[in-house]
Design an enzyme around this catalytic site. Structure first.
Site, mmCIF file in Angstrom:
data_model
loop_
_atom_site.group_PDB
_atom_site.id
_atom_site.type_symbol
_atom_site.label_atom_id
_atom_site.label_comp_id
_atom_site.label_asym_id
_atom_site.label_seq_id
_atom_site.Cartn_x
_atom_site.Cartn_y
_atom_site.Cartn_z
ATOM 1 N N TYR A 147 11.599 87.548 -31.480
ATOM 2 C CA TYR A 147 10.158 87.608 -31.773
ATOM 3 C C TYR A 147 9.473 86.359 -31.234
ATOM 4 C CZ TYR A 147 10.571 84.260 -35.684
ATOM 5 O OH TYR A 147 10.789 83.139 -36.452
ATOM 6 N N CYS A 148 8.164 86.482 -30.997
ATOM 7 C CA CYS A 148 7.326 85.364 -30.579
ATOM 8 C C CYS A 148 5.911 85.637 -31.088
ATOM 9 C CB CYS A 148 7.367 85.171 -29.063
ATOM 10 S SG CYS A 148 6.822 86.616 -28.113
ATOM 11 N N THR A 149 4.927 84.924 -30.581
ATOM 12 C CA THR A 149 3.572 85.037 -31.127
ATOM 13 C C THR A 149 2.961 86.418 -30.908
ATOM 14 O OG1 THR A 149 3.238 82.684 -30.674
ATOM 15 C CG2 THR A 149 1.276 83.995 -31.167
ATOM 16 N N ILE A 173 4.376 88.309 -33.817
ATOM 17 C CA ILE A 173 3.981 87.917 -35.166
ATOM 18 C C ILE A 173 2.578 88.415 -35.503
ATOM 19 C CG2 ILE A 173 3.530 85.934 -36.669
ATOM 20 C CD1 ILE A 173 5.507 84.362 -34.791
#
Length: 321
Positions: free
Chosen positions: A178-180, A207
């Site tokens: 996952y990342c932003t 996110i």
């Protein structure tokens, strides 16, 4: 209070042959529709965070979707009470996210998508056979991260491939990255597959989408974002604070950039410590001759004296003067 503005976060991996000309067209459209933000145009696609009145942001999304190359672009839209940017920058760069993975084309191969509601179930299961992998940098995951996530000690995403060498023991597990907003995971998950990881997935939309669609449950702290807010609330279910003030050690999720431009460290800092240290992370930075005036926000525009949003825009520029 009614929030009249929107913040759009998006990316699209798509081949752009005429990227210089498209940059000019794109830039001009943003000017004509009172939009601000940071947009990257590259031969491999688009990446942007854009802010404006809701109706202007609607026009922007329609503009992007009207181009067949970007028709499937997914926007993460958040309501806001003001412009999230002071200026507009539309730049041409070699990649839409700086990495050392230019050989990877996510349009050909990438990790499978996990939608927010399914990701919530994965978090709740806490299975030993599943690893939640944060592919962001230190300053990002230090202020907020998913419960029980594996974080990497990296200062920039371009360091990710080197760190993967330390993850060989996870090759038999299910890995969910996952990342932003999802853009880094496209290449990170593809690289994991290239390196022999077989069961690789990614949180679709990152996110931000998880917060919008699934309430952000079990995201601890705040999400570091790349606009004037610096951090954004994600978790409306069981919010918490995971970071501590760099100066005092008091729990805080308030982030600043060090006022010394030659340091510019991204650090958690309480308001009290901010004023006490003039927005700096150390006495050395506080005494630095180039220290920027601290206004209580800890956010500084890049040095853009004499900034001209029409710079590089040739067509129709005269009509806008």
């Amino acid at each position: 209070m009614e929030k009249k503005y929107s913040i759009l976060l998006y990316y699209c991996y798509a081949e752009i042959e005429d990227f210089e000309a498209y940059r000019e067209e794109h830039h001009l459209f943003c000017i004509e529709n009172n939009l601000r933000g940071r947009i990257i145009i590259s031969p491999e696609g688009l990446n942007g965070t854009v802010s404006g009145l809701k109706e202007d942001c609607e026009k922007y999304m329609e503009y992007i979707h009207s181009d067949a190359r970007f028709a499937d672009t997914e926007f993460k839209e958040e309501a806001h009470d003001r412009m999230a940017f002071a200026k507009l920058h539309v730049r041409v760069k070699p990649e839409i996210v700086h990495s050392s993975l230019r050989h990877i084309n996510p349009r050909k191969r990438t990790g499978g998508y996990v939608e927010p509601e399914d990701f919530k179930k994965i978090l709740a299961e806490e299975s030993e056979d599943t690893v939640i992998l944060d592919v962001r940098s230190n300053y990002e995951h230090n202020v907020g991260r998913f419960k029980n996530a594996l974080t990497l000690d990296i200062d920039n995403f371009r360091d990710f491939p080197e760190k993967v060498k330390e993850l060989d023991h996870l090759k038999g597990k299910k890995v969910v990255t996952y990342c932003t907003g999802g853009i880094k995971c496209e290449k990170a998950s593809a690289y994991l597959l290239e390196q022999g990881f077989e069961n690789v997935y990614q949180l679709h939309g990152g996110i931000i989408k998880y917060g919008i669609e699934a309430g952000g449950e079990d995201f601890e702290g705040k999400c570091y974002v790349f606009d004037n807010r610096i951090t954004a609330d994600v978790n409306s279910v069981n919010p918490s604070i995971v970071s501590k003030c760099f100066v005092s050690g008091v729990p805080t999720d308030r982030m600043v950039n060090c006022a010394n431009p030659e340091c510019n460290a991204h650090i958690p800092m309480t308001e009290e410590a901010g004023w006490l240290m003039d927005g700096c992370c150390s006495e050395e930075c506080r005494k630095h001759p180039s220290r920027r005036p601290y206004d209580g926000t800890g956010y500084y525009q890049k040095n853009t004296n004499h900034y001209n949003p029409l710079k590089g825009v040739k067509r129709e520029a005269a009509k806008l003067s």
